[in-house]
Write an enzyme that holds these catalytic residues in place. Sequence first.
Site, PDB file in Angstrom:
ATOM      1  N   LYS A  32       0.852  -1.190   0.000  1.00  0.00           N
ATOM      2  CA  LYS A  32       0.000   0.000   0.000  1.00  0.00           C
ATOM      3  C   LYS A  32       0.890   1.243   0.000  1.00  0.00           C
ATOM      4  O   LYS A  32       1.990   1.212   0.556  1.00  0.00           O
ATOM      5  CB  LYS A  32      -0.845   0.046   1.283  1.00  0.00           C
ATOM      6  CG  LYS A  32      -1.993  -0.945   1.340  1.00  0.00           C
ATOM      7  CD  LYS A  32      -2.771  -0.786   2.640  1.00  0.00           C
ATOM      8  CE  LYS A  32      -3.863  -1.810   2.783  1.00  0.00           C
ATOM      9  NZ  LYS A  32      -4.941  -1.693   1.771  1.00  0.00           N
ATOM     10  N   ASP A  63      -2.700  -7.648  -1.473  1.00  0.00           N
ATOM     11  CA  ASP A  63      -3.447  -6.724  -0.613  1.00  0.00           C
ATOM     12  C   ASP A  63      -4.910  -7.144  -0.461  1.00  0.00           C
ATOM     13  O   ASP A  63      -5.636  -6.613   0.371  1.00  0.00           O
ATOM     14  CB  ASP A  63      -3.344  -5.301  -1.167  1.00  0.00           C
ATOM     15  CG  ASP A  63      -3.717  -4.247  -0.147  1.00  0.00           C
ATOM     16  OD1 ASP A  63      -3.820  -4.585   1.059  1.00  0.00           O
ATOM     17  OD2 ASP A  63      -3.906  -3.079  -0.543  1.00  0.00           O
ATOM     18  N   GLU A  97      -5.968  -9.664   1.019  1.00  0.00           N
ATOM     19  CA  GLU A  97      -5.588 -10.753   1.920  1.00  0.00           C
ATOM     20  C   GLU A  97      -6.724 -11.197   2.834  1.00  0.00           C
ATOM     21  O   GLU A  97      -6.766 -12.340   3.269  1.00  0.00           O
ATOM     22  CB  GLU A  97      -4.373 -10.339   2.757  1.00  0.00           C
ATOM     23  CG  GLU A  97      -4.676  -9.516   4.024  1.00  0.00           C
ATOM     24  CD  GLU A  97      -5.328  -8.165   3.754  1.00  0.00           C
ATOM     25  OE1 GLU A  97      -5.191  -7.664   2.624  1.00  0.00           O
ATOM     26  OE2 GLU A  97      -5.986  -7.625   4.668  1.00  0.00           O
ATOM     27  N   ARG A 149      -9.867 -11.795   2.312  1.00  0.00           N
ATOM     28  CA  ARG A 149     -10.700 -12.872   1.772  1.00  0.00           C
ATOM     29  C   ARG A 149      -9.968 -14.211   1.800  1.00  0.00           C
ATOM     30  O   ARG A 149     -10.601 -15.259   1.834  1.00  0.00           O
ATOM     31  CB  ARG A 149     -11.180 -12.503   0.364  1.00  0.00           C
ATOM     32  CG  ARG A 149     -10.078 -12.242  -0.626  1.00  0.00           C
ATOM     33  CD  ARG A 149     -10.573 -11.501  -1.856  1.00  0.00           C
ATOM     34  NE  ARG A 149     -10.747 -10.061  -1.618  1.00  0.00           N
ATOM     35  CZ  ARG A 149     -11.190  -9.203  -2.530  1.00  0.00           C
ATOM     36  NH1 ARG A 149     -11.519  -9.628  -3.741  1.00  0.00           N
ATOM     37  NH2 ARG A 149     -11.316  -7.926  -2.235  1.00  0.00           N
TER      38      ARG A 149
END
Length: 516
Positions: free
Chosen positions: A284, A354, A356, A358
Amino acid sequence: MSNTSEIDLTAVSKDIRKSGCEVLVIGTGQSPDGPVLLDNPLTGKSARALADTLSSLAVTGAADEVRRFPGLPETGADVLVLAGTGRSGSGQPLTEETLRRTAGAVARQLSNVESVAFALPAPTVDQAAAVAEGILLGSYTYTEHYSTVGGKAPRPSTRSLRRATILTPAAQDRRLKPALERARTIAHGVNATRTLVNQPPSHLYPESFAQFAREHVKGLPVKVTVLDEKKLEKDGYGGILGVGKGSSRPPRLVKLEYSPAKAKINLAFVGKGITFDSGGLSLKPGAGMQTMKLDMAGAAVVLAAVAAVAKLGLPVSVSGWLCLAENMPSGTAQRPSDVLTTFGGRTVEVLNTDAEGRLVMADALAAASAEGPDAIIDIATLTGAQMVALGKRMSGVMGDDGVRDAVKAAADRVGEQFWPMPLPEELRPSLDSTVADIANVGEKFGGMMTAAVFLREFVGDADGAKIPWAHLDIAGPAFNEGGAYGYTPKGATGVGVRTLLAYVEDVAERVDRHSN
Ligand code: BES
Ligand code: MN
Ligand code: ZN
């Protein structure tokens, strides 16, 4: 831990003078003709005099307005506080949520006061309990990490209200005592959630979270099982392991079980517990990472909700699954295009590290399904798209119609804001992978729903039918980056605890009605 459990809370039906409080709070509202005083215990003469000067005192009656004045001698209190409710119509009783917010705003802004008497119009048991809840939630502070170096006091006040007296005719009602107990249990759960979420990732990581979970349910009939990285490997939890493998702090899966003898219904709650989400190798940008300690809010909510259900002894079995991992970039981190095997055998191509949440949820949804519960509810700070769709204060709820609508109804009852969203079938092909069963990213427009469609794939069957399921996305509402309002502080909000608890209460009540 928060200090709100130390507040001494009592209810009296009349004679506020006897409460011996420093401050007396009465409510104000907004009418088309200007500010008004709401029902209050002042004598007719002082009430009229005060009502006539509201405009000159620049009192508006708006929500969150808390204004202090010298006390009227007849009240026995040194200070009179006028608390705005924002209520516009007259004659109608205040909603429980308005009472909760008004009492919360007062408790939050009067942290330097010892004792406060609340004389808001709260004649029923439920209204008085809402005032109690507002007080306990509004007086929350998180000051653990301020130092006293140099002999200076910690920056924000670590003091909070000590004693609150609620003035209500319901004080005579036998049902008030259990209602106040429930308010205390709820506030304890919400405030514990806030504290977990506010905890910096330097201090909170999967292992320390698991330890906190054990402590939080100590003394309650809740069994705790912690799966460490070796056990996760052995049992095939590839999603949690994949996300956690970039971190020096290994992942954990915590399973909580509350199963009272009398239970006829069995529910499963699954919470996303990313103790810090850097994005992993799909890193990010700095600004997007700043609040990413919040990414374990779902797991914190599940922990608090299971504990509250057990504390209240509700006749429903509930298991809680906390998916704990830290999402970090490193030489051992998972790569975009890696393939994971999740619990039960389905494979996922990780196109974006990113996405992550789920991945860890997929494992726990499959594991929870294997036990064949009557319903599964998961809660997660899953997508930035939630905020695009619904804003920062409105959470999304998606899933099977029955559970989704029951969650929405439970949220409405307790004053949390959730809104139902669909699971459009056409989003599913966007998650197709060329190398695995499914990819972890798909259509970006409507991304909150895309994520939910992904999760749905991991909800299993029981007795040949799909297990009823709902998914709650609290990405924005979990953390208040703006100013404090009502009973909501800056930082972690604890949203979701009250809704999950209310959902279980509603389930218990339906079962009770059917068996009688
Ligand atoms: N934890 C974030 C979602 C989030 C964002 C929560 C902002 C609270 C505030 C989640 O893991 C994430 O990064 N989601 C991605 C998914 C995308 C890569 C498909 C997102 O929303 O950008
Ligand atoms: Mn992420
Ligand atoms: Zn995340």
